[in-house]
Design a protein around this motif. Structure first.
Motif, PDB file in Angstrom:
ATOM      1  N   UNK A 137      -9.501  -0.677  -0.321  1.00 40.73           N
ATOM      2  CA  UNK A 137     -10.653  -0.472  -1.225  1.00 40.73           C
ATOM      3  C   UNK A 137     -10.976  -1.535  -2.035  1.00 40.73           C
ATOM      4  N   UNK A 138      -9.849  -2.231  -2.415  1.00 38.90           N
ATOM      5  CA  UNK A 138     -10.287  -3.295  -3.524  1.00 38.90           C
ATOM      6  C   UNK A 138     -10.851  -4.529  -2.885  1.00 38.90           C
ATOM      7  N   UNK A 139     -10.095  -5.041  -1.740  1.00 36.27           N
ATOM      8  CA  UNK A 139     -10.651  -5.916  -1.157  1.00 36.27           C
ATOM      9  C   UNK A 139     -11.987  -5.650  -0.332  1.00 36.27           C
ATOM     10  N   UNK A 140     -12.127  -4.621   0.277  1.00 34.73           N
ATOM     11  CA  UNK A 140     -13.460  -4.278   1.253  1.00 34.73           C
ATOM     12  C   UNK A 140     -13.617  -2.765   0.935  1.00 34.73           C
ATOM     13  N   UNK A 141     -14.563  -2.646  -0.200  1.00 36.70           N
ATOM     14  CA  UNK A 141     -14.742  -1.253  -0.737  1.00 36.70           C
ATOM     15  C   UNK A 141     -15.347  -0.317   0.587  1.00 36.70           C
ATOM     16  N   UNK A 142     -14.932   1.076   0.518  1.00 32.28           N
ATOM     17  CA  UNK A 142     -15.475   2.052   1.546  1.00 32.28           C
ATOM     18  C   UNK A 142     -14.878   1.604   3.121  1.00 32.28           C
ATOM     19  N   UNK A 143     -13.657   1.036   2.915  1.00 31.54           N
ATOM     20  CA  UNK A 143     -13.193   0.756   4.240  1.00 31.54           C
ATOM     21  C   UNK A 143     -12.240   1.861   4.808  1.00 31.54           C
ATOM     22  N   UNK A 144     -11.900   2.512   3.775  1.00 33.81           N
ATOM     23  CA  UNK A 144     -10.707   3.769   4.114  1.00 33.81           C
ATOM     24  C   UNK A 144     -11.399   4.984   4.703  1.00 33.81           C
ATOM     25  N   UNK A 174      -6.958 -12.142   6.692  1.00 28.43           N
ATOM     26  CA  UNK A 174      -5.954 -12.388   5.501  1.00 28.43           C
ATOM     27  C   UNK A 174      -6.004 -10.912   4.633  1.00 28.43           C
ATOM     28  N   UNK A 175      -7.045 -10.260   4.831  1.00 31.96           N
ATOM     29  CA  UNK A 175      -7.238  -8.935   3.956  1.00 31.96           C
ATOM     30  C   UNK A 175      -6.353  -7.994   4.637  1.00 31.96           C
ATOM     31  N   UNK A 176      -6.383  -8.186   6.045  1.00 31.14           N
ATOM     32  CA  UNK A 176      -5.715  -7.042   6.823  1.00 31.14           C
ATOM     33  C   UNK A 176      -4.538  -7.181   6.611  1.00 31.14           C
ATOM     34  N   UNK A 177      -3.710  -8.609   6.595  1.00 28.03           N
ATOM     35  CA  UNK A 177      -2.542  -8.621   6.416  1.00 28.03           C
ATOM     36  C   UNK A 177      -2.005  -8.122   4.992  1.00 28.03           C
ATOM     37  N   UNK A 178      -2.835  -8.288   3.779  1.00 28.31           N
ATOM     38  CA  UNK A 178      -2.500  -8.000   2.562  1.00 28.31           C
ATOM     39  C   UNK A 178      -2.520  -6.542   2.474  1.00 28.31           C
ATOM     40  N   UNK A 179      -3.304  -5.733   3.283  1.00 27.51           N
ATOM     41  CA  UNK A 179      -3.355  -4.351   3.296  1.00 27.51           C
ATOM     42  C   UNK A 179      -2.074  -3.655   3.936  1.00 27.51           C
ATOM     43  N   UNK A 180      -1.758  -4.518   5.071  1.00 28.41           N
ATOM     44  CA  UNK A 180      -0.477  -4.053   5.853  1.00 28.41           C
ATOM     45  C   UNK A 180       0.630  -4.136   4.700  1.00 28.41           C
ATOM     46  N   UNK A 235       4.411  -1.388   1.239  1.00 27.62           N
ATOM     47  CA  UNK A 235       5.569  -1.844   0.798  1.00 27.62           C
ATOM     48  C   UNK A 235       5.674  -2.168  -0.742  1.00 27.62           C
ATOM     49  N   UNK A 236       4.636  -3.062  -1.165  1.00 22.89           N
ATOM     50  CA  UNK A 236       4.201  -3.457  -2.362  1.00 22.89           C
ATOM     51  C   UNK A 236       4.442  -2.271  -3.331  1.00 22.89           C
ATOM     52  N   UNK A 237       3.703  -1.164  -3.160  1.00 21.86           N
ATOM     53  CA  UNK A 237       3.389  -0.149  -3.807  1.00 21.86           C
ATOM     54  C   UNK A 237       4.708   0.530  -4.073  1.00 21.86           C
ATOM     55  N   UNK A 238       5.706   1.063  -2.973  1.00 21.02           N
ATOM     56  CA  UNK A 238       6.907   1.406  -3.375  1.00 21.02           C
ATOM     57  C   UNK A 238       7.789   0.329  -4.064  1.00 21.02           C
ATOM     58  N   UNK A 239       7.739  -0.741  -3.899  1.00 14.28           N
ATOM     59  CA  UNK A 239       8.636  -1.783  -4.620  1.00 14.28           C
ATOM     60  C   UNK A 239       8.247  -1.586  -6.229  1.00 14.28           C
ATOM     61  N   UNK A 257       0.349 -11.057  -3.402  1.00 14.42           N
ATOM     62  CA  UNK A 257      -1.095 -10.893  -3.665  1.00 14.42           C
ATOM     63  C   UNK A 257      -1.335  -9.561  -3.576  1.00 14.42           C
ATOM     64  N   UNK A 258      -0.501  -8.757  -2.691  1.00 14.80           N
ATOM     65  CA  UNK A 258      -0.644  -7.110  -2.697  1.00 14.80           C
ATOM     66  C   UNK A 258      -0.187  -6.688  -3.893  1.00 14.80           C
ATOM     67  N   UNK A 259       1.091  -7.160  -4.409  1.00 14.25           N
ATOM     68  CA  UNK A 259       1.577  -6.701  -5.642  1.00 14.25           C
ATOM     69  C   UNK A 259       0.779  -6.964  -6.829  1.00 14.25           C
ATOM     70  N   UNK A 260       0.110  -8.225  -6.763  1.00 12.30           N
ATOM     71  CA  UNK A 260      -0.822  -8.659  -8.036  1.00 12.30           C
ATOM     72  C   UNK A 260      -1.913  -7.482  -8.106  1.00 12.30           C
ATOM     73  N   UNK A 261      -2.687  -7.140  -6.934  1.00 14.72           N
ATOM     74  CA  UNK A 261      -3.736  -6.220  -7.028  1.00 14.72           C
ATOM     75  C   UNK A 261      -3.246  -4.788  -7.430  1.00 14.72           C
TER      76      UNK A 261
END
Length: 415
Positions: free
Chosen positions: A265-272, A304-310, A314-318, A380-384
């Motif tokens: 949602x941060x990278x592409x709003x209303x995508x979920x 690139x956004x797709x990779x970050x979302x994937x 893991x970033x959140x649980x870390x 980048x995922x962790x930063x977001x």
């Protein structure tokens, strides 16, 4: 579009078929222009997309004698049937022959595509070249058929069927619900987004499954909740597990999926479209369904956004637990495959090597480049997530309570 008025969606295919029908039914006006009428038609694509439905409507629209061939007998008897039916069509022109599920005419593998069934069909198509016989065929998988049969001249027109667009799927879902008693809370567009990439047959089966859930729960109307239950049953391809997740499983799954949802949602709003940690057999985690933007394949940033979302699960649980996320294997594999395409197919890498470098050196350079990109995207995922921990926790807490969050519910939650 009168010939296909009972078929929902696929306007681009309807338009193309109407054009071919006009050429066949009114060939004199085209011959006056000095052009040849199209010769034969192949409709192909995944099962459940309506190819046979379109083929039969096409058949009925032609002003000629009609014949249908589908394999329903053993090989030898079937070949005799093909001979008899097509010979009859040749003797009763103008005629049209539907070869339904042409790829299933033979059970031979890739090394034996010259089976009697394909040979006799190909021979007859060639024999009918100067006769007023039109062949229309449907097929699921062209790989199961000889290329000689598919070449131009035998099937001059080939149309691929793909899963319906979100707009078409919305219309199709409304159609499948039109004869059912449905609650006002049912949002057909939201359902279509969740089921993006699914066939018409799947859409129909889910709407029916939702009715079964409603009946079992003694509902007077089919509700959005019934439909969500039905589509989750399909997504997980397993019965719902009545045993609750353990506290550790619940905590891990909720933050993992919250990470995917938040970063998307941060990278592409209303995508979920939907986030769930519903408990089904064979799945310890959950699912986050996203709409892939139409420009994905021509916009590197979206890739690139797709990779970050994937990597964000893991970033959140870390971030939250500082421990290994053993449920991120498929996410990492998919992210790596995308980055591999960056290197191999898109020329994104900044590495240069000369012809005298060994194969191992080239491979090592590639592996190092991919690894560094994975690290960069993961950071980048962790930063977001670090920058919006409140939203992460909010989504996680709601998942622990509701188990499933739809697109509209997520929008309210984040606002």
């Amino acid at each position: 579009m009168g010939n296909f008025e009972n078929i929902i969606g696929y306007e681009h295919i309807k338009n193309e078929l109407e054009r071919i029908i006009d050429c066949i039914n009114n060939k004199e006006k085209y011959e006056k222009l000095g052009v040849k009428v199209p010769k034969n038609l192949l409709l192909y694509g995944e099962p459940g997309l309506g190819k046979t439905l379109f083929a039969k409507a096409f058949l009925n629209a032609l002003n000629r004698n009609k014949y249908i061939i589908r394999k329903n007998k053993p090989d030898g008897d079937f070949v005799n049937d093909v001979n008899r039916i097509i010979t009859d069509a040749m003797n009763n022109t103008p005629s049209v022959v539907l070869l339904d599920d042409l790829d299933k005419f033979s059970n031979n593998d890739d090394d034996h595509k010259n089976s009697d069934e394909f040979v006799v069909v190909q021979t007859f198509i060639d024999d009918c070249k100067d006769k007023d016989v039109f062949f229309i065929a449907t097929a699921n998988d062209l790989r199961d058929m000889p290329q000689s049969l598919l070449r131009a001249g035998r099937f001059s027109n080939q149309i691929e069927f793909e899963c319906p667009t979100i707009n078409d799927a919305t219309i199709i879902i409304k159609h499948y619900l039109s004869d059912k008693k449905v609650s006002n809370d049912v949002d057909c567009e939201e359902i279509a987004r969740i089921l993006d990439g699914r066939s018409c047959a799947v859409l129909e089966s889910i709407m029916n499954e939702a009715g079964l859930f409603a009946g079992y729960n003694n509902h007077e109307l089919i509700t959005m909740d019934d439909i969500i239950k039905a589509l989750l049953r399909l997504i997980y391809e397993a019965p719902e597990n009545m045993d609750a997740k353990t506290p550790l499983q619940l905590e891990t799954a909720s933050y993992h999926e919250a990470g995917h949802a938040l970063v998307s949602e941060l990278l592409e709003p209303e995508s979920v479209n939907l986030v769930t940690i519903a408990n089904y057999f064979g799945h310890k985690g959950g699912v986050t369904s996203q709409t892939i933007d139409k420009d994905y394949w021509c916009d590197f940033t979206k890739m690139e956004n797709r990779v970050i979302v994937l990597l964000s699960g893991k970033a959140a649980t870390d971030i939250m637990f500082n421990r290994v996320d053993i449920g991120c294997g498929s996410d990492l594999a998919r992210a790596t495959r995308i980055i591999d395409r960056f290197y191999e197919d898109y020329g994104v890498c900044d590495l240069h090597y000369t012809y005298h470098e060994s194969g191992n050196a080239v491979k090592d350079s590639k592996d190092s480049w991919i690894h560094q990109r994975l690290v960069d995207y993961y950071n980048k995922a962790k930063e977001l997530i670090h920058n919006d921990l409140d939203s992460l926790k909010k989504i996680s807490e709601e998942l622990k309570i509701s188990k499933t969050i739809t697109r509209s519910q997520l929008k309210i939650l984040l606002n």
